[in-house]
Each structure stands twice: as C-alpha cells, then as structure tokens.
Motif scaffolding. Sequence first.
Motif, PDB file in Angstrom:
ATOM      1  N   MET A   1      10.621  -5.030   5.935  1.00  0.00           N
ATOM      2  CA  MET A   1      11.375  -3.508   6.851  1.00  0.00           C
ATOM      3  C   MET A   1      11.975  -3.200   5.376  1.00  0.00           C
ATOM      4  SD  MET A   1      12.888  -2.139   8.738  1.00  0.00           S
ATOM      5  CE  MET A   1      12.668  -3.166  10.336  1.00  0.00           C
ATOM      6  N   ALA A   2      12.354  -3.851   4.452  1.00  0.00           N
ATOM      7  CA  ALA A   2      12.446  -2.913   3.213  1.00  0.00           C
ATOM      8  C   ALA A   2      11.254  -2.285   2.856  1.00  0.00           C
ATOM      9  CB  ALA A   2      13.418  -4.398   2.000  1.00  0.00           C
ATOM     10  N   PRO A   3       9.867  -2.633   2.752  1.00  0.00           N
ATOM     11  CA  PRO A   3       9.059  -1.576   2.074  1.00  0.00           C
ATOM     12  C   PRO A   3       9.035  -0.391   2.756  1.00  0.00           C
ATOM     13  CG  PRO A   3       8.022  -4.096   2.325  1.00  0.00           C
ATOM     14  CD  PRO A   3       9.698  -4.012   2.252  1.00  0.00           C
ATOM     15  N   GLU A   4       9.016  -0.478   3.794  1.00  0.00           N
ATOM     16  CA  GLU A   4       8.567   0.566   5.093  1.00  0.00           C
ATOM     17  C   GLU A   4       9.930   1.348   4.586  1.00  0.00           C
ATOM     18  OE1 GLU A   4       8.927  -0.676   8.918  1.00  0.00           O
ATOM     19  OE2 GLU A   4       7.495  -1.954   8.731  1.00  0.00           O
ATOM     20  N   ILE A   5      11.175   1.074   4.207  1.00  0.00           N
ATOM     21  CA  ILE A   5      12.267   2.284   4.070  1.00  0.00           C
ATOM     22  C   ILE A   5      12.432   2.797   2.402  1.00  0.00           C
ATOM     23  CG2 ILE A   5      14.726   1.877   3.133  1.00  0.00           C
ATOM     24  CD1 ILE A   5      15.920  -0.647   5.278  1.00  0.00           C
ATOM     25  N   LEU A   6      11.882   1.859   1.706  1.00  0.00           N
ATOM     26  CA  LEU A   6      11.300   2.580   0.616  1.00  0.00           C
ATOM     27  C   LEU A   6      10.435   3.889   0.637  1.00  0.00           C
ATOM     28  CD1 LEU A   6      12.050   2.537  -2.646  1.00  0.00           C
ATOM     29  CD2 LEU A   6      10.021   0.412  -2.777  1.00  0.00           C
ATOM     30  N   GLY A   7       9.207   3.543   1.778  1.00  0.00           N
ATOM     31  CA  GLY A   7       8.022   4.547   1.744  1.00  0.00           C
ATOM     32  C   GLY A   7       8.949   5.790   2.222  1.00  0.00           C
ATOM     33  N   ILE A   8      10.006   5.745   3.201  1.00  0.00           N
ATOM     34  CA  ILE A   8      10.317   6.661   4.163  1.00  0.00           C
ATOM     35  C   ILE A   8      10.696   7.600   2.541  1.00  0.00           C
ATOM     36  CG2 ILE A   8      12.450   7.159   5.420  1.00  0.00           C
ATOM     37  CD1 ILE A   8      11.560   4.676   7.493  1.00  0.00           C
ATOM     38  N   LEU A   9      12.376   6.426   2.449  1.00  0.00           N
ATOM     39  CA  LEU A   9      13.009   7.514   1.552  1.00  0.00           C
ATOM     40  C   LEU A   9      12.273   8.297   0.315  1.00  0.00           C
ATOM     41  CD1 LEU A   9      15.935   4.470   0.648  1.00  0.00           C
ATOM     42  CD2 LEU A   9      15.999   6.678   1.372  1.00  0.00           C
ATOM     43  N   ILE A  10      10.212   7.561  -0.069  1.00  0.00           N
ATOM     44  CA  ILE A  10      10.076   7.982  -1.518  1.00  0.00           C
ATOM     45  C   ILE A  10       9.152   9.658  -0.374  1.00  0.00           C
ATOM     46  CG2 ILE A  10       7.995   8.544  -2.619  1.00  0.00           C
ATOM     47  CD1 ILE A  10       7.675   5.380  -2.549  1.00  0.00           C
ATOM     48  N   TRP A  11       8.813   9.598   0.982  1.00  0.00           N
ATOM     49  CA  TRP A  11       8.504  10.545   1.558  1.00  0.00           C
ATOM     50  C   TRP A  11       9.268  11.476   1.757  1.00  0.00           C
ATOM     51  CZ3 TRP A  11       3.892  12.540   2.053  1.00  0.00           C
ATOM     52  CH2 TRP A  11       2.743  11.252   2.872  1.00  0.00           C
ATOM     53  N   ILE A  12      10.564  11.032   2.131  1.00  0.00           N
ATOM     54  CA  ILE A  12      12.104  12.353   2.305  1.00  0.00           C
ATOM     55  C   ILE A  12      12.414  12.797   0.938  1.00  0.00           C
ATOM     56  CG2 ILE A  12      14.497  12.067   2.343  1.00  0.00           C
ATOM     57  CD1 ILE A  12      14.168  10.000   4.593  1.00  0.00           C
ATOM     58  N   SER A  13      12.276  12.247   0.088  1.00  0.00           N
ATOM     59  CA  SER A  13      12.635  12.618  -1.774  1.00  0.00           C
ATOM     60  C   SER A  13      11.761  13.513  -2.490  1.00  0.00           C
ATOM     61  CB  SER A  13      12.499  11.423  -3.012  1.00  0.00           C
ATOM     62  OG  SER A  13      13.662  10.361  -2.072  1.00  0.00           O
ATOM     63  N   PHE A  14      10.204  13.449  -1.826  1.00  0.00           N
ATOM     64  CA  PHE A  14       8.588  14.388  -2.347  1.00  0.00           C
ATOM     65  C   PHE A  14       9.574  15.860  -1.674  1.00  0.00           C
ATOM     66  CE2 PHE A  14       6.033  10.782  -3.845  1.00  0.00           C
ATOM     67  CZ  PHE A  14       6.313  11.742  -5.084  1.00  0.00           C
ATOM     68  N   GLY A  15       9.379  15.125  -0.444  1.00  0.00           N
ATOM     69  CA  GLY A  15      10.158  16.312   1.075  1.00  0.00           C
ATOM     70  C   GLY A  15      10.555  17.442   0.624  1.00  0.00           C
TER      71      GLY A  15
END
Length: 259
Positions: A1-15
């Motif tokens: 779950m943690a890696p998935e949340i981290l991935g989402i946060l990275i995408w949102i930060s880029f966005g």
Amino acid sequence: MAPEILGILIWISFGLFFVGVGCHVINIGRKQYAQSDRITDTNTTSISSLQPGTIGIEGIAHPAEDATVRKSPIEMDDALVAHVTVEKNTASEGTNWKIIHEETIQEPIIVDDKTGEIRVEFPLDGELIVEQMQTEVHSGHEPPERIQRYIETELNVDEAPRRRYGPVGVGEHRRYTEEVIKPGENVYVLGTAREIQGSGGEQMYLIDEPTEAGDFILSDKSRDEVAQQLKQIGIKRLAAGGLFVFIGTLCISLPWLFS
C-alpha cells in the motif's frame, strides 16, 4: 500500500508543478494580449495637437539639448537608450535562463513627427521593444571580442568559468542581449504626457510616466508592428500555458484512472 501511495503522491506533485507553471505562463500571455489591445485602441496623435494624458506618438528620435549620445555597452553603437541583459544556464543547452545582470542607460529624447516636437524620458520600469542583438557563449567556449571587452569594462559581470576536456566544454552557458534606440531612428512611444515649463517660460509637453494601465513603451517599430508582436507572443504563451495545465491535470488524474 505504501509504494502505491508514494507513486500517487509523485504523480500529483508532478501534476501540480505543471499546472502551476502553466497558470503562470497563461497569466503572462493574457497580460501581453491585453496590452496589445490597449495599444491598438490608443490612436497615434500628431504632436502639434496632443493633450495631457495617455498618448501614442510616432516620429524620429533625436538627443535633447541636455543629452549626451553614449555608446551602447556591447555593440558600441550610438545610443539614446540601451538595455543589456546577461543570463546564465549551467546546462550546455536549455531554456532555464537566469538573469545575473541588467543595466539600462537612457538620455532624454526629442521625438519629431514633422508637426512638432516632444521630450521623452525613458523610465527605468519602461518597456523597450526593439530588435535584439543577442550573443550566446556556450560552455567552455571563448567569448567573442566584443563580449570579452564588455566583461572587462563592466565590474558587475565576471568572466564565466570554463574548462575543456578534449571536445567537451564545461562551465556556464551564457547569453548576452542588447537593445538600443539610436539617434535618427523612427520610434513609437506610448505613455502619459504632461505639461512642463520650458527654459524660456513656454509651455511644453513631456512623456516620462506610464499610462493608467501601467504601459510605457519605447520601440523602433510602428504601433501596428508592436501590437502585432505582443499579440503573437501572447497567443503562443496562452497556448503553451494551456498545454502545461493539460499535462499537469493528466498527471494528477492518471493514478485515479488506473486505480
């Protein structure tokens, strides 16, 4: 779950980054487009019939009696007004330029449109829209003679560090830009005219302040050319900003679309 949340946060930060940059570029483009419309809406006025307030004039620029024609800092042209910008980019190529030095020299100008004359004093926050003389010095390369001379005489600009390892140059990539209004050039001026008293007691006009909308433009182009240039740049920035916002929104949306 943690890696998935981290991935989402990275995408949102880029966005969010792309959306922020896009909104900034859109705002600049919007202002330039609006400025173009204001120029078009301000008719050029003959100097013999002008009144105090917002005006646009076209005529030939000459040095005023109390002016000294100076040499432009880089190209050494006769100059009434000159603006120099020095920028650096640590990469050998790219568009992420950072201004490290700016300077403006200005002398009082007399603009003559054959119906009369008016004095123009270019303010430090005025906008100079002229043909740019631009020189890029790539990483590790020796600057041309005129740039080297400028560096040696301008105390606020140091020489760019450079090294070469065989064919590879390492150091700062710099860009030197000079804009000049020369004596005898046809110019366009947009600003605010006000009455002053001449040396002989006669009433004269002076343009030395922006309009109520904040515009002060001095250009070697005609009114229509200035308006068209600003409109084209504004449209390009609106389009580029819109693209950045689209990419940013897509980055923010992707994790949720595929979750």
